[in-house]
Each structure stands twice: as structure tokens, then as C-alpha cells.
Design a protein around this motif. Structure first.
Motif: not given
Length: 927
Positions: A196, A231, A233
Motif C-alpha cells: 500500500n 494491488e 498501486n
């Protein structure tokens, strides 16, 4: 540093014991203090400091504090720190904290020790916020201090604060460039603690590792790559790492193989269709450039093909120097790509995507692709013009009379242990083992292209098995078809073509033109000839002349084509063996995998074209459907309006008919009831009891009225009511007939039996039941006819009571009563009787409009539901159309990526040749 170590460990006092090791420490320190006091200028701070240490180690914390409080030299800050340590040991934590925080010093080591002690204190107090602040201050103040970063890492991990742990590892790796911190950071990444965090946070780490150790660099890149995959990102990571690789030098080495594999894996993942092109345009050009950069030059077929394909689909997004580099690499790289497997995977991806979007590619296409994927047999297409004996030739090979002379469908013959016949159309696959069903299949004429079927005939056949052949037999060319014949659809699904000629007139101009069109359509398809009906030629010499002459004329257009003379009439094993030799010697396939891949790509391109056309068709269908539904809405509302007017008309007709009938009955009653009452004068005689005559007459008159109503009026009314019901029934039947016409018209428009406008005829049953109840008998309350308070009646009653007892008065009373009854106006009485009589009939009348509404309720409900459904369908299709038009990329982007994957495979397939096509326009004509 030696002194500071002593101060940290609280063993400074040992410096006073060096020359007095045999004496007790406390005695030595006491004597030293006394001697110090004898000096002219004395300062006992050092000794007091040492004494405090000794007391501290012997847990006499109060004495230690007392001594340290007296320290006033340069050791005073250390003494303060020790006082706080003593309070810490005494568990007076708040006092210790106040002392720690009050110390002012420039000594970095002392400050570090104080902060570390505060960390322990805050942990003891469970004051985690202050503990986090303390350890961050310690690391910031003196990261090289022994165990500071180790303590920090341990604390962060215990508290599960992996953001801080990652920050520590990143900063220490950049600062120290040490392998241990590399391993720590890699562990954090691999455990998912960084997924994250914005990828650009690691940019300086990448710079550091690339300069220090490229092996570690590739490992950390790989770990980060895998951690960001799937994810939020991920795309940002790809953008970050691409920009990084653009700036660094890459030298050929095996250390980049893993990065190259990551680029390959990522590229294939990105072009599967889960991302929009607007997201990929900022990523893939740099990704391909870097992939080409890190790939082993001898294994650069795929990255080179990917670069060239992307440049064709999206020109000018990749630097021209990289395009040239890709072209050069492609020419000498080793091809490790399984084109057939890649093509099948691409087709399956397209098929799954089409199914997800409710698009049916069709069973024919899918079956053809599965057949091309089977490399165990060669697919030989057999065709020719009509009358050349193609059917007899095929039957002679199969050993059975299966084909008829006139073949209207494509038939595919496969060798199998058991007979099975499949009719394969776009919409369905029908299977049978029965020959009669096969002939029915062959005789069916399709109503549309989707209904057109080809027949797969599986049967045991020695010739097919021996030669590993699949025969594809197409309808013959004749005067009514040309190069657009059904045969041309299948040219790209076969490996070679055997054209059947008639020995009586071989290689006609028409046959030449057909074959030239075939060659133009599929230039790489091997074509050879079978000269059938050779037995028709009267001599061997003439047969040889015909064969040679035909060979010469064929070779003028098809230099490599060969002819095999054949007699379907005299089939024998020797002729079949020679045919096998002819097939094996002339139909040569150097690379069947590549040839089949090329054919698969042809069908994939047609599939993509089909999907592009289907998009336009879907939009047009939606527009047509919306317009059609809007027209239907107008019609439905028109029918509802018409039905509303029709219902009102029926209500008027039926209720007016009822009122007319009731009016006629009422007129009869108005006329007959007064007469009936007047006729009751015959009930009076001179012998009557005139004192009570009014009561007797009133009862008798009511009885006569009741009898008249029951015996005369009700039967007449029952007949009239039945006639009215019959009339109403006719009106209802007309209504139902009218609604059936509406239903038929609507269903004709819908193309299905969707609307059923059924009226509720139970209404008539209710009316019949009510009519029977109302006309069977009537029970009316007695009407006051002669006992009302009118002047005439009052006088008669009074006279009767006064004079009725005298006989001489009875004649006079008789005449008066008789005269009264015969001349009285019974209008009010008649109205009263009629009101009572017609009460239930009026209630029935008042409910008729509601009943007729019930009769029409279901048709109205059906039409209104159809209107509502039409509104919903229009809205749904408008929403779908708006979504399609406002987000065309949702449909077009995956198809564009399918085309990109197709071009990649085409570039690889044509490796070593001119990789680019002069025309990349997708075909729009697809079966």
C-alpha cells in the motif's frame, strides 16, 4: 569513548579502585572522599558520583540518589540520568520521566541513552505514542549507536507497525548500503507489508542498489513487482519502474533474465483485456522498450514481435530507434514461441470474452479451430465441378455408398472406430448414428447462414487411417455458383486440395478460372489433381495422351501440380495404394505447426472482424428495438384507448337495454296495479264489518298485489331478463372476438404468442344467478293502502266505527266504500309498491357498469402490463445504448488487444520475412 562506556555501565567508580583492589570499594571511596575534603580547594563531585554508582549496583537507590544530587561538575548530566534510572528502578516512573526530560546536554551519547531509557519507561507505562516518538528520536539522533536501529526494528515489529519498520529499513539501506538491511527490506516486501506504499517511495532504494549491487537490485525489483501485482498501486509501480529502467545502463548478463521474465509475464497480463487502453498507453510503450532492453538478444523474438505489433496498432508511441532495434533482433533471435499453442490460447480468450458479452461465435467456427489444432491428420479438401464423379471417387475410398452425386453440404470424413454423424451449424450440433438421419441432414436447405450446417461423418475407414487423412468434401461448382461458392469458406481450414477432373473433358476454362481464384484466395495451398473416369477412354495410348496434355495445360498455371489418373468404377487395392503414394509424395508439409498456426490466425482474424461487425450490429439492433418498442407503445396505448371507448359503448348498450326492459315492466305495473286495487271493491258487501273493514281490505289488497306480482309480473320479468342476458352475451362475445383480433395483431407484431386478451365471462354466470334469485319469488312488506291518514280514509273509518253497528247504515257504508275503492287514485300506492318491487333490480342495475368493468379487467391489465414492460424494455435498451456509446472502449479496447496479440503471432510466424503487412485492415465479411 572508554569513559562514556563506564558512565553508561555505571562503573566509573572502578577508576578509584585501581591501586586498592584488595580493600572494600566502599572503604576506598570513603577514604578518597575524606582525603579530598582535606584539600584547600575541594570538589567531591567525582567521588560522590562514584559512590552513587556503587550504591546503585547494591540497590541502595536512595543513597545513590542522595550522592548524585550533590554532583555539580561536568558529570552532573550523567548524574541526573542516573538519578532517573534509580527512580525507574524504584518504579517511580513519572518522577523518572520528569528527570529524564529535564536533562539538557550536547552529548549525543548521553542523549541517546536518555531516549532509550525513556523508550523502556514508556513501554512500561504502555504509553505507546510516546514510545514511538522516543525510538524515532533515537534513530534520528544517533542511528550508528549500538543496537539503536536493532531496538527500533524489534519495537516496530512487536507493535506490528510495519510502515515504520519499512521506513527504518529503507532509510538504513540507503544510509548504510548494507546487505543485512537489504535482506530485512526484501523480507518486508515479500510479506506484503509494502503493497500500500506508493512505489516512488522506493526510487532512492533502487538507485542505491543499482549502484552497489545489481544482483540485489534485481531481487528487490522482483520482490516489489510481485508485491504490487493485483494491488491498486500496480500500474503506478509499472510506470515507476519503467521510468527507472529508461535511465539506467543495461549490460548483457544473465542477472536480467528474471526481470525479462517479469516484463514478459506483465505484458501478457496487461493485454488480456482487464485494463482499458487509456491506462496502457502510458505504460506499455516504455514497458516494451525496457523489455527489449533487458531481454537476452538471442531470446528476443517475443519482445521484438510485441514492439513491432504495438507500433503497427499504435504508431509513433515507441521510439523509431527501438523499432529498428526490434527488427534487427527479430532477424537473428531464436524462436522459442509455440505459435499453435499461443493461437489456440488467443482464440479461447476471445471465445470466453464473447460469451461474457453474450456474443455467440458459433459452433462451426469453434469446431473448425479444434480440428486445426489436431495435428494427427492432414486435412485434404476434395472438390471439382459438377459431373466429374467426385461422389463416386469418395465412395470408392470409403468403401461405402455414402455420398450422393448432388452434395449440398460440406461433409467431413474422419476415421473413427465407431460411426457417428454430426450436423454442425452455428446454432447447434445434432448427433446421430443413423444413415437415414444423415440423408435428412444432407437434404435440409438452410434458411440463413447460421442454419447452414456441415456434416462430420466419423466411420471406420482403412484408407483414411493408413494415410492419416481427413477428407473435406464441398459441393461441386456449377453454372449457378462462382468464386463466392461455399467452398471458399473452407480453403483456410485444410492443408491441401485435390481437384477432381473428368477425363472426358479435363481442365476446362471454367475449372481453370475457379482454381486461379482459389490460388488467389489461398496462395500457399498445395493443389493437385485427380483425373477421374479414366476408364471411359478407349485405349491406354489415348489415356496417356489425355493425361500428358492435361498435365501440360495445368502446369502452365500451376507448375508444381501433379495429376493422378483414377477409375471409381474399378476400385482395387493396387489403385488405392498408388493413390496413397501419390498423396504422400506430392503433399509435403515442411512445418505443419506453422501452417496450421497460419490458418488458425486466419480464423482468429475473421473472428475479430465478426466481433467488430457485431458491435455495430448490436448498436443498430438496440436502436431498431427502441424504435420498434416506441412504435409498439403507441399501438398499445391506441389499443387501450380503443378498448376504453369500446368498453364504454358496451356499458351503454347493455345498461340501456336493461333500463328499457325495466321501463316496460314499470309501465305495465303503473297501468295494472291501480286497476287491480280498484277491482278489490268486489270484496265488500253489505254484511261486511265496517268497523274493521279497512284492515281486512288492506290485507286482501296486498295479497292480490303479491299474487299478481308473483304469478304474472315475475314470469314476464324472468323472460325479459333472460332475453337481456342473451343480448348481453352477444355483446360480450363480440367484445371477445374484437379482443382476439387485437391479440392476434399484437402477437403478429411480437412474433410470438405473448398477448392473450381473455375476458371474464363469469360475469354472465353471476348475472344468471342473480336473475334467477330475483325472479323466482318476491316477498314484499305489506303496503299501507287503506290505513293512511288521508281525509277520505279518515272519514270512512270513522263512519264505519260510528254507524257500522246499525243495520240501516250498512247499505250506505257499503256504497261509500265501494265508490271510494273504485274511484280512488292509487298513484302513490303504486309508486310505493313499484319502489319496493324494483329495489333489488335497481341494486343489480347499479352494479352493471362495475361488472362490465370486471369483464374487461383482464384485457386492460394485460395491455397495461405490456405498456409497462415496453417502457421498461425501452429504458433498459436506452441505458445499454447510452452505456455503449459513452463507453465504447469497454468493447473496443479488448478487441483491439486481441488484434494486437494476433499481430504478434503473425510477426513471429513470418520471422525472417518482411514482418509487416501492406494492409492490416480487418476483414468485415465473416460467415
Amino acid at each position: 569513548m572508554r569513559l562514556e562506556k563506564q558512565l553508561i555501565k555505571k562503573i566509573y567508580y572502578e577508576t578509584f579502585l585501581i591501586d586498592n583492589e584488595t580493600h572494600p570499594p566502599l572503604q576506598v571511596l570513603g577514604e578518597a572522599y575524606l582525603n579530598e575534603q582535606k584539600n584547600e580547594i575541594s570538589d567531591g563531585s567525582y567521588i560522590r558520583f562514584a559512590q552513587g554508582e556503587f550504591y546503585y549496583h547494591h540497590q541502595d537507590f536512595e543513597s545513590a540518589i542522595f550522592k548524585w544530587e550533590k554532583v555539580s561538575n561536568e558529570l552532573a548530566p550523567w548524574a541526573q540520568k542516573n538519578i532517573a534510572d534509580a527512580y525507574f528502578e524504584l518504579n517511580q516512573l513519572s518522577v523518572a520521566e520528569n528527570v529524564y526530560t529535564s536533562i539538557t546536554t550536547d552529548n549525543k551519547i548521553l542523549m541517546t541513552e536518555i531516549v532509550l531509557q525513556l523508550l523502556s519507561l514508556y513501554i512500561e507505562q504502555n504509553n505507546l505514542d510516546s514510545a514511538f516518538a522516543a525510538i524515532k528520536e533515537a534513530v534520528s539522533l544517533n542511528p550508528d549507536y549500538p543496537n539503536v536501529t536493532k531496538i527500533a526494528r524489534s519495537f516496530y515489529e512487536e507493535q506490528r507497525d510495519f510502515d515504520s519498520a519499512v521506513e527504518l529499513a529503507v532509510n538504513e539501506l540507503i544510509r548504510t548500503e548494507s546487505s543485512p538491511w537489504f535482506e530485512v527490506l526484501k523480507e518486508y516486501i515479500n510479506n506484503g507489508f509494502t503493497k500500500n506504499i506508493s512505489p516512488d517511495y522506493f526510487y532512492e532504494v533502487l538507485v542505491t542498489l543499482n549502484n552497489v549491487d545489481q544482483v540485489q537490485f534485481t531481487q528487490i525489483v522482483s520482490s516489489l513487482w510481485h508485491s504490487y501485482k493485483n494491488e491498486q498501486n500496480y500500474l503506478l509501480w509499472l510506470k515507476t519502474i519503467n521510468e527507472f529502467f529508461l535511465l539506467i545502463e543495461i549490460h548483457s548478463s544473465d542477472i536480467w533474465d528474471n526481470i525479462s521474465s517479469l516484463y514478459e509475464e506483465t505484458y501478457f497480463e496487461l493485454i488480456q483485456g482487464q485494463y482499458m487502453l487509456r491506462e496502457l498507453h502510458d505504460i506499455i510503450p516504455n514497458l516494451l522498450t525496457n523489455w527489449l532492453k533487458v531481454a537476452n538478444p538471442s531470446h528476443s523474438v517475443f519482445p521484438s514481435a510485441a514492439v513491432l505489433a504495438w507500433d503497427e496498432i499504435f504508431p509513433s508511441e515507441i521510439d523509431s530507434a527501438n523499432i529498428k532495434h526490434a527488427e534487427n533482433l527479430l532477424s537473428y533471435s531464436i524462436n522459442h514461441v509455440n505459435g499453435l499453442e499461443y493461437s489456440l490460447h488467443l482464440f479461447e480468450s476471445i471465445t470466453q470474452w464473447a460469451q461474457k458479452h453474450d456474443l455467440e461465435i458459433g459452433h462451426r467456427f469453434r469446431w473448425l479451430v479444434s480440428e486445426l489444432a489436431d495435428l494427427r491428420t492432414n486435412r485434404l479438401l476434395v472438390t471439382g465441378t459438377s459431373g466429374n464423379g467426385k461422389a463416386s471417387f469418395i465412395n470408392s475410398i470409403l468403401g461405402e455408398n455414402i455420398l450422393e452425386n448432388s452434395v449440398s453440404n460440406v461433409v467431413v470424413f474422419n476415421n473413427e472406430a465407431h460411426t457417428e454423424i454430426n450436423a454442425i451449424s452455428d446454432s447447434a450440433i445434432t448427433t446421430t448414428e443413423n444413415f437415414s438421419d444423415y440423408h435428412n441432414m444432407m437434404s435440409l436447405h438452410p434458411q440463413s447462414d447460421r442454419d447452414r450446417a456441415y456434416v462430420e461423418f466419423k466411420l471406420p475407414c482403412r484408407f483414411l487411417s493408413k494415410n492419416k487423412l481427413t477428407l473435406v468434401v464441398t459441393p461441386s461448382f456449377n453454372r449457378n455458383n462462382d468464386t463466392r461458392d461455399e467452398t471458399f469458406e473452407y480453403l483456410n481450414s485444410v492443408d491441401e486440395l485435390l481437384f477432381v477432373l473428368n477425363a472426358d473433358s479435363p481442365f476446362t476454362d471454367k475449372e481453370r478460372d475457379i482454381l486461379l481464384s482459389i490460388q488467389e484466395h489461398t496462395p500457399n495451398l498445395q493443389i493437385h489433381f485427380l483425373l477421374n473416369k479414366i476408364d471411359n477412354i478407349y485405349s491406354e495410348a489415348e489415356a496417356k495422351r489425355v493425361l500428358d496434355d492435361t498435365q501440360v495445360r495445368i502446369n502452365a498455371y500451376f507448375p508444381h501440380a501433379r495429376i493422378f489418373p483414377y477409375s471409381s468404377l474399378y476400385t482395387n487395392s493396387q489403385q488405392l495404394n498408388k493413390l496413397s503414394e501419390f498423396i504422400h509424395s506430392n503433399f509435403n508439409h515442411k512445418n505443419i505447426d506453422a501452417e496450421r498456426t497460419e490458418k488458425l490466425l486466419f480464423f482468429i482474424r475473421k473472428t475479430i472482424s465478426y466481433l467488430l461487425d457485431k458491435r455495430i450490429e448490436m448498436e443498430n439492433n438496440l436502436v431498431d428495438s427502441i424504435n420498434w418498442n416506441e412504435d409498439m407503445l403507441v399501438k398499445l396505448n391506441g389499443f387501450i384507448n380503443n378498448l376504453t371507448a369500446f368498453e364504454k359503448e358496451k356499458i351503454h348498450l347493455i345498461t340501456e337495454s336493461y333500463r328499457t326492459m325495466k321501463y316496460e315492466i314499470a309501465n305495465d305495473l303503473t297501468e295494472h296495479i291501480p286497476k287491480l286495487l280498484q277491482s278489490c271493491s268486489d270484496l265488500i258487501s253489505e254484511e261486511s264489518d265496517f268497523g274493521h273493514i279497512d284492515i281486512e281490505l288492506n290485507t286482501a289488497m296486498n295479497e292480490r298485489v303479491q299474487k299478481y306480482l308473483e304469478k304474472t309480473v315475475l314470469p314476464n320479468l324472468a323472460r325479459s331478463m333472460q332475453n337481456w342476458i342473451a343480448t348481453s352475451n352477444n355483446e360480450f362475445l363480440q367484445s371477445q372476438s374484437y379482443l382476439e383480433e387485437i391479440s392476434e395483431e399484437l402477437n403478429s407484431l411480437y412474433g410470438e404468442n405473448r398477448i392473450q386478451l381473455e375476458c371474464d365471462f363469469k360475469v354472465l354466470d353471476d348475472w344468471r344467478r342473480d336473475t334467477d334469485r330475483m325472479t323466482t319469488r318476491i316477498q314484499m312488506e305489506e303496503v299501507n293502502i287503506l290505513r293512511r291518514f288521508t281525509p277520505a280514509q279518515f272519514l270512512l273509518k270513522s263512519a264505519g266505527k260510528l254507524f257500522g253497528v246499525l243495520p240501516k247504515n250498512k247499505a250506505m257504508l257499503y256504497n261509500k266504500y265501494k265508490q271510494y275503492l273504485e274511484n280512488e287514485d292509487y298513484t302513490d300506492v303504486t309508486d310505493s309498491i313499484m319502489n319496493k318491487f324494483f329495489l333489488q333490480f335497481e341494486l343489480f342495475e347499479n352494479a352493471q357498469a362495475r361488472d362490465i368493468n370486471i369483464f374487461f379487467r383482464s384485457p386492460f391489465g394485460e395491455l397495461e402490463q405490456a405498456v409497462e414492460n415496453t417502457h421498461i424494455e425501452i429504458q433498459e435498451k436506452q441505458d445499454t445504448l447510452h452505456k455503449m456509446k459513452s463507453n465504447p472502449e469497454v468493447y473496443h479496447d479488448p478487441i483491439t488487444l486481441f488484434e494486437l496479440r494476433l499481430r504478434q503471432c503473425e510477426v513471429i510466424l513470418n520471422k525472417g520475412e518482411d514482418y509487416s503487412y501492406t494492409d492490416l485492415t480487418l476483414e468485415t465479411n465473416i460467415e
